[in-house]
Design an enzyme around this catalytic site. Structure first.
Site, PDB file in Angstrom:
ATOM      1  CE1 TYR A   1      35.430  53.042  31.887  1.00 16.85           C
ATOM      2  CE2 TYR A   1      36.351  52.008  29.930  1.00 16.85           C
ATOM      3  CZ  TYR A   1      36.528  52.676  31.121  1.00 16.85           C
ATOM      4  OH  TYR A   1      37.804  53.003  31.538  1.00 16.85           O
TER       5      TYR A   1
ATOM      6  CE  LYS B   1      37.391  56.249  31.540  1.00 19.59           C
ATOM      7  NZ  LYS B   1      37.590  56.975  32.802  1.00 19.59           N
TER       8      LYS B   1
ATOM      9  CB  SER C   1      40.580  54.273  28.263  1.00 17.93           C
ATOM     10  OG  SER C   1      40.658  52.976  27.750  1.00 17.93           O
TER      11      SER C   1
HETATM   12  P1  NAD Z   1      38.862  51.348  40.335  1.00 14.55           P
HETATM   13  O1  NAD Z   1      37.441  50.958  40.258  1.00 14.55           O
HETATM   14  O2  NAD Z   1      39.794  50.460  41.083  1.00 14.55           O
HETATM   15  O3  NAD Z   1      39.006  52.819  40.954  1.00 14.55           O
HETATM   16  C1  NAD Z   1      38.012  53.798  40.805  1.00 14.55           C
HETATM   17  C2  NAD Z   1      37.689  54.331  42.186  1.00 14.55           C
HETATM   18  O4  NAD Z   1      36.695  55.358  42.075  1.00 14.55           O
HETATM   19  C3  NAD Z   1      37.109  53.267  43.118  1.00 14.55           C
HETATM   20  O5  NAD Z   1      37.800  53.306  44.350  1.00 14.55           O
HETATM   21  C4  NAD Z   1      35.643  53.670  43.290  1.00 14.55           C
HETATM   22  O6  NAD Z   1      35.170  53.342  44.585  1.00 14.55           O
HETATM   23  C5  NAD Z   1      35.723  55.160  43.064  1.00 14.55           C
HETATM   24  N1  NAD Z   1      34.493  55.784  42.544  1.00 14.55           N
HETATM   25  C6  NAD Z   1      33.726  55.401  41.506  1.00 14.55           C
HETATM   26  N2  NAD Z   1      32.716  56.258  41.333  1.00 14.55           N
HETATM   27  C7  NAD Z   1      32.826  57.206  42.292  1.00 14.55           C
HETATM   28  C8  NAD Z   1      32.088  58.369  42.634  1.00 14.55           C
HETATM   29  N3  NAD Z   1      30.985  58.709  41.977  1.00 14.55           N
HETATM   30  N4  NAD Z   1      32.520  59.111  43.669  1.00 14.55           N
HETATM   31  C9  NAD Z   1      33.631  58.781  44.366  1.00 14.55           C
HETATM   32  N5  NAD Z   1      34.362  57.692  44.089  1.00 14.55           N
HETATM   33  C10 NAD Z   1      33.968  56.919  43.060  1.00 14.55           C
HETATM   34  O7  NAD Z   1      39.380  51.570  38.838  1.00 14.55           O
HETATM   35  P2  NAD Z   1      40.845  51.785  38.276  1.00 14.55           P
HETATM   36  O8  NAD Z   1      41.209  50.594  37.485  1.00 14.55           O
HETATM   37  O9  NAD Z   1      41.741  52.252  39.349  1.00 14.55           O
HETATM   38  O10 NAD Z   1      40.569  52.951  37.232  1.00 14.55           O
HETATM   39  C11 NAD Z   1      40.777  54.312  37.565  1.00 14.55           C
HETATM   40  C12 NAD Z   1      40.405  55.165  36.382  1.00 14.55           C
HETATM   41  O11 NAD Z   1      41.200  54.797  35.260  1.00 14.55           O
HETATM   42  C13 NAD Z   1      38.947  55.024  35.921  1.00 14.55           C
HETATM   43  O12 NAD Z   1      38.503  56.288  35.488  1.00 14.55           O
HETATM   44  C14 NAD Z   1      39.044  54.083  34.748  1.00 14.55           C
HETATM   45  O13 NAD Z   1      37.999  54.264  33.838  1.00 14.55           O
HETATM   46  C15 NAD Z   1      40.365  54.502  34.144  1.00 14.55           C
HETATM   47  N6  NAD Z   1      41.005  53.461  33.323  1.00 14.55           N
HETATM   48  C16 NAD Z   1      41.219  52.239  33.872  1.00 14.55           C
HETATM   49  C17 NAD Z   1      41.806  51.242  33.096  1.00 14.55           C
HETATM   50  C18 NAD Z   1      42.004  49.857  33.650  1.00 14.55           C
HETATM   51  O14 NAD Z   1      42.154  48.920  32.860  1.00 14.55           O
HETATM   52  N7  NAD Z   1      42.019  49.650  34.972  1.00 14.55           N
HETATM   53  C19 NAD Z   1      42.222  51.524  31.793  1.00 14.55           C
HETATM   54  C20 NAD Z   1      41.999  52.803  31.276  1.00 14.55           C
HETATM   55  C21 NAD Z   1      41.388  53.775  32.076  1.00 14.55           C
HETATM   56  C1  WQD Z   2      42.911  41.651  27.528  1.00 15.02           C
HETATM   57  C2  WQD Z   2      43.082  40.507  26.538  1.00 15.02           C
HETATM   58  C3  WQD Z   2      41.035  39.432  25.869  1.00 15.02           C
HETATM   59  C4  WQD Z   2      40.085  37.752  29.775  1.00 15.02           C
HETATM   60  C5  WQD Z   2      39.374  46.377  28.798  1.00 15.02           C
HETATM   61  C6  WQD Z   2      38.479  47.530  28.446  1.00 15.02           C
HETATM   62  C7  WQD Z   2      39.272  48.749  28.136  1.00 15.02           C
HETATM   63  C8  WQD Z   2      40.299  49.057  29.248  1.00 15.02           C
HETATM   64  C9  WQD Z   2      41.006  47.858  29.747  1.00 15.02           C
HETATM   65  C10 WQD Z   2      39.519  50.874  30.610  1.00 15.02           C
HETATM   66  C11 WQD Z   2      42.033  40.507  25.434  1.00 15.02           C
HETATM   67  C12 WQD Z   2      41.919  38.490  26.617  1.00 15.02           C
HETATM   68  C13 WQD Z   2      40.691  38.412  28.734  1.00 15.02           C
HETATM   69  C14 WQD Z   2      40.020  36.313  29.721  1.00 15.02           C
HETATM   70  C15 WQD Z   2      41.211  36.374  27.634  1.00 15.02           C
HETATM   71  N1  WQD Z   2      39.696  49.628  30.399  1.00 15.02           N
HETATM   72  N2  WQD Z   2      41.243  37.740  27.687  1.00 15.02           N
HETATM   73  N3  WQD Z   2      40.614  35.699  28.653  1.00 15.02           N
HETATM   74  O1  WQD Z   2      39.751  44.008  26.579  1.00 15.02           O
HETATM   75  O2  WQD Z   2      42.015  45.113  26.429  1.00 15.02           O
HETATM   76  O3  WQD Z   2      40.266  46.174  27.735  1.00 15.02           O
HETATM   77  O4  WQD Z   2      40.115  46.773  29.955  1.00 15.02           O
HETATM   78  O5  WQD Z   2      39.483  51.809  29.929  1.00 15.02           O
HETATM   79  O6  WQD Z   2      38.382  49.793  27.960  1.00 15.02           O
HETATM   80  O7  WQD Z   2      37.713  47.177  27.309  1.00 15.02           O
HETATM   81  O8  WQD Z   2      41.311  44.088  28.593  1.00 15.02           O
HETATM   82  O9  WQD Z   2      41.945  42.483  30.331  1.00 15.02           O
HETATM   83  O10 WQD Z   2      39.624  42.355  29.349  1.00 15.02           O
HETATM   84  O11 WQD Z   2      41.565  41.675  27.971  1.00 15.02           O
HETATM   85  O12 WQD Z   2      41.719  35.767  26.697  1.00 15.02           O
HETATM   86  O13 WQD Z   2      39.467  35.679  30.601  1.00 15.02           O
HETATM   87  O14 WQD Z   2      42.913  39.281  27.238  1.00 15.02           O
HETATM   88  O15 WQD Z   2      40.419  38.807  24.778  1.00 15.02           O
HETATM   89  O16 WQD Z   2      42.665  40.101  24.274  1.00 15.02           O
HETATM   90  P1  WQD Z   2      40.806  44.783  27.222  1.00 15.02           P
HETATM   91  P2  WQD Z   2      41.059  42.628  29.152  1.00 15.02           P
END
Ligand code: NAD
Ligand code: WQD
Length: 344
Positions: free
Chosen positions: A152, A156, A127
């Protein structure tokens, strides 16, 4: 014969979109998910989209024996894409040990099982959170890793190091760490998308739920930051474009094209958008009016971050292609689909 890929967390938001792209590109997919944050019927939707039903095993990545049994049941798995993790930043502050256990032990189990079963490579979901507030924008992969803002985020950082240390110790595996910026949107069919539990913490699900009338008002967290319009800036990447980056990264590992055994790429658009710009883009691209108000800053928010994706563009040959308008329309179509299905 089709190459077998195991997708851990494959019924989740980014995982499900990636399974679709893997299948569309001729891979055979085995999904492992404990369904802690997703639904089993995602498998049906993937089949509807691609015409192929991926294998599904409800197994927890924390269960070493259970995971071992999956590799034995499906011999010849060549690669793993590891999405399975807990991802709610706020919850991780309240329950750090849950996050450290789930996110770190799951990876350790997988890394131990890979050589045992002859799995060649892993793609890890990292991330942009590892950069914290970067000193230089756009941020490149060589920017310093800042102290994590949450347990969290720390998982990562630690997981990236665990992968690198494992490979440095002589493990025969390869890795690509993808640092996602802010993934948003849904599949154009609206059959899969993001399904947040309870009140959404992230901007887009809160925004589309507000537009649907599920929430009364979207709060814009701060309009007095040091940005052109005062609201925070992010790099919003369309989830299908992000999914495609995984297919390209997997091809790269399996074709032996890597420059190093462990590589890292930013996956973003290279364009920063403020919260207010995003709201405007949503209203103009969907024609739906949004009820919003300016609210106080959210504690711990990064002010501005967007990617320099040129390393991924040049080295992977991957580029974000979808406009923010199409992306936001897909997010809205998904919200409408959830209403039509009576889910939300
Ligand atoms: P998500 O929660 O939709 O998907 C994660 C999946 O993993 C879920 O289906 C959950 O049931 C499963 N899971 C969790 N723990 C488990 C375990 N111990 N065993 C088996 N399954 C398990 O999340 P996402 O948004 O699709 O994110 C996927 C990956 O990307 C995560 O590692 C997350 O940290 C990373 N990521 C997400 C974002 C974002 O903003 N969505 C940004 C950066 C990184
Ligand atoms: C985006 C922007 C808020 C909600 C988080 C995690 C990060 C990554 C992605 C996984 C920001 C603003 C939000 C609301 C708002 N995940 N906002 N009103 O903060 O960039 O990142 O998710 O790795 O680790 O920290 O994403 O979608 O929460 O916010 O104004 O109700 O929207 O302030 O500027 P963020 P977000």
């Amino acid at each position: 014969m089709k190459k077998r890929i195991l997708v851990a967390g494959g019924t989740g938001y980014i995982g499900s979109h990636t399974v679709v792209e893997l299948q569309n590109n001729g891979y055979e997919v085995i999904i492992v998910d404990n369904l802690s944050n997703s639904r089993a019927d995602v498998v049906d939707s993937i089949e509807q989209i691609t015409g192929i039903r991926p294998a599904f095993e409800k197994v927890d990545c924390l269960d070493y024996e259970g995971m071992d049994a999956v590799f034995t049941k499906y011999p010849g798995i060549e690669g793993i894409i590891h999405f399975a993790a807990s991802k709610a930043v706020g919850e991780s502050v309240e329950k750090p040990l849950l996050y450290y256990r789930n996110n770190i032990v799951s990876l350790i189990n997988i890394l131990e099982l890979m050589p045992k079963h002859g799995v060649k490579g892993i793609i890890f979901s990292s991330s942009c959170t590892v950069y914290g507030q970067p000193d230089v924008l756009p941020v490149t992969e060589s920017a310093p890793i800042k102290k994590a803002e949450s347990p969290y985020g720390n998982t990562k950082q630690i997981n990236e190091e665990i992968i690198d240390d494992t490979i440095a110790s002589g493990s025969p595996i390869k890795a690509i760490k993808l640092r996602y910026f802010n993934p948003i949107g849904a599949h154009p069919t609206a059959l899969i998308g993001e399904l947040p539990n309870g009140v959404p913490q992230n901007l887009i699900p809160y925004l589309t739920q507000t537009a649907m009338g599920i929430r009364e008002k979207l709060s814009v967290f701060g309009d007095d930051y040091d940005t052109p319009d005062g609201s925070c800036i992010r790099d919003y990447i369309y989830v299908v474009d992000l999914a495609k980056a995984h297919v390209i990264a997997m091809n790269r590992i399996l074709d032996g094209k890597q420059k190093q055994a462990s590589e890292v790429f930013n996956v973003g658009t290279g364009r920063g958008l403020s919260v207010l710009e995003l709201i405007n883009a949503f209203e103009s691209s969907t024609g739906v009016k949004l009820n919003y108000q300016i609210a106080p800053r959210r504690a711990g928010d990064i002010v501005k971050v967007w990617a320099d994706p040129s390393y991924a563009n040049n080295e992977l040959g991957w580029k974000a292609e979808t406009s923010i308008e199409d992306t936001l329309r897909s997010a809205w179509k998904w919200q409408v689909h959830l209403r039509e299905k009576g889910i939300m």
